[in-house]
Design a protein around this motif. Structure first.
Motif, short mmCIF file in Angstrom:
data_model
loop_
_atom_site.label_atom_id
_atom_site.label_comp_id
_atom_site.label_asym_id
_atom_site.label_seq_id
_atom_site.Cartn_x
_atom_site.Cartn_y
_atom_site.Cartn_z
N SER A 58 0.80 -1.23 0.10
CA SER A 58 -0.23 0.21 0.01
C SER A 58 0.86 1.17 -0.04
N LEU A 59 0.29 2.46 -0.13
CA LEU A 59 0.95 3.70 -0.56
C LEU A 59 1.32 3.85 1.11
N ASP A 60 0.34 3.57 2.13
CA ASP A 60 0.95 3.79 3.39
C ASP A 60 2.16 2.98 3.77
N ASP A 61 2.17 1.63 3.20
CA ASP A 61 3.20 0.94 3.63
C ASP A 61 4.62 1.69 3.01
N GLU A 94 7.25 2.70 -20.67
CA GLU A 94 7.04 3.94 -20.29
C GLU A 94 5.97 4.29 -19.40
N ASP A 95 4.64 3.84 -19.23
CA ASP A 95 3.49 3.99 -18.54
C ASP A 95 3.99 3.46 -16.89
N HIS A 96 4.73 2.35 -16.94
CA HIS A 96 5.46 2.10 -15.53
C HIS A 96 6.14 3.17 -14.90
N THR A 97 7.15 3.49 -15.81
CA THR A 97 8.08 4.55 -15.39
C THR A 97 7.34 5.92 -14.99
N THR A 98 6.28 6.34 -15.78
CA THR A 98 5.91 7.42 -15.46
C THR A 98 5.08 7.57 -14.16
N ILE A 99 4.11 6.39 -13.95
CA ILE A 99 3.54 6.04 -12.78
C ILE A 99 4.57 6.20 -11.58
N PHE A 127 -0.46 14.77 5.78
CA PHE A 127 0.32 14.00 4.76
C PHE A 127 -0.31 12.52 4.48
N ARG A 128 -0.67 11.99 5.99
CA ARG A 128 -1.30 10.50 5.97
C ARG A 128 -2.76 10.72 5.44
N ARG A 129 -3.55 11.60 5.77
CA ARG A 129 -4.92 12.07 5.28
C ARG A 129 -4.56 12.09 3.62
N ILE A 130 -3.91 12.61 3.04
CA ILE A 130 -3.76 12.68 1.75
C ILE A 130 -3.65 11.31 1.13
N LEU A 131 -2.69 10.36 1.77
CA LEU A 131 -2.42 9.12 1.33
C LEU A 131 -3.83 8.18 1.25
N GLU A 132 -4.54 8.71 2.44
CA GLU A 132 -5.99 7.93 2.75
C GLU A 132 -6.95 8.43 1.43
N LEU A 133 -6.96 9.49 1.29
CA LEU A 133 -7.79 10.16 0.02
C LEU A 133 -7.36 9.57 -1.58
N LYS A 134 -6.00 9.31 -1.61
CA LYS A 134 -5.64 9.01 -2.84
C LYS A 134 -5.69 7.41 -2.70
N ARG A 135 -6.17 6.94 -1.80
CA ARG A 135 -6.44 5.12 -1.89
C ARG A 135 -7.07 4.82 -3.22
N GLY A 136 -6.68 3.83 -3.90
CA GLY A 136 -7.25 3.51 -5.00
C GLY A 136 -6.90 4.22 -6.37
N ASP A 137 -6.22 5.13 -6.32
CA ASP A 137 -5.85 5.80 -7.44
C ASP A 137 -4.74 5.23 -8.39
N LEU A 138 -3.98 4.44 -7.87
CA LEU A 138 -3.26 3.61 -8.78
C LEU A 138 -3.71 2.63 -9.23
#
Length: 184
Positions: A72-75, A131-136, A164-175
């Motif tokens: 996870s992004l949190d990890d 290219e997409d992998h590198t961009t992400i 910072f952690r709240r932003i991560l929570e809001l971004k959950r699922g973006d990837l």
């Protein structure tokens, strides 16, 4: 014996760095604290910046070894912040020193690794162009690095870390959404 001596020098340096700014630490302070002579210090390290670089590089390697996958992004962020949270004053002393770039390079390397491991974990068996992998990876790495540096700029203010952690929570699922858009 050599590893013991190097560890003693590193431990003394981190201990002193947790007590006072980098500009106030001398080789004499370190060797007196760990009980070796100056020649022993110089046998292993050219100077204090090289010692500091060695410490941050070894910690980056430790993080890579201890986190073969990131789920996870949190990890990602937790792995990237381990050393900073465990050595708050030392990191702030480095961050506010003329050798700040050494810590920034360390943090960039750690962010690169943990974000790549996270993207690869979420990607799983799905395919996307290199290219997409590198961009992400670049996008998430820059976001993570920028947030960490911003947090350090506030002297590791807990409220800034909470945002910072709240932003991560809001971004959950973006990837997952980004990957879905990139799949071949």
């Amino acid at each position: 014996m050599a590893n013991f001596t190097k560890k003693a020098i590193r431990d003394s340096f981190v201990k002193l760095l947790n007590e006072k700014p980098l500009s106030q630490i001398t080789v004499r302070d370190i060797v007196e604290d760990c009980g070796v002579n100056r020649n022993t210090f110089y046998y292993y390290y050219q100077d204090l910046p090289q010692l500091m670089e060695s410490i941050v590089n070894e910690d980056a390697e430790r993080i890579i070894r201890e986190h073969p996958t990131i789920d996870s992004l949190d990890d990602c962020i937790n792995a990237a912040l381990e050393f900073a949270l465990a050595n708050r004053r030392a990191v702030l002393h480095i961050y506010h020193s003329v050798n700040r770039d050494i810590y920034e390079q360390y943090q960039w390397r750690v962010c690169t690794y943990v974000v790549t491991a996270y993207v690869d974990s979420v990607l799983g068996d799905r395919k996307m162009s290199e290219e997409d992998h590198t961009t992400i990876v670049d996008y998430l790495k820059c976001v993570s690095f920028g947030m960490i540096m911003g947090w350090l700029e506030t002297d590791m203010n807990p409220a800034a870390l909470a945002r910072f952690r709240r932003i991560l929570e809001l971004k959950r699922g973006d990837l997952e959404h980004l990957i879905d858009r990139c799949e071949k």
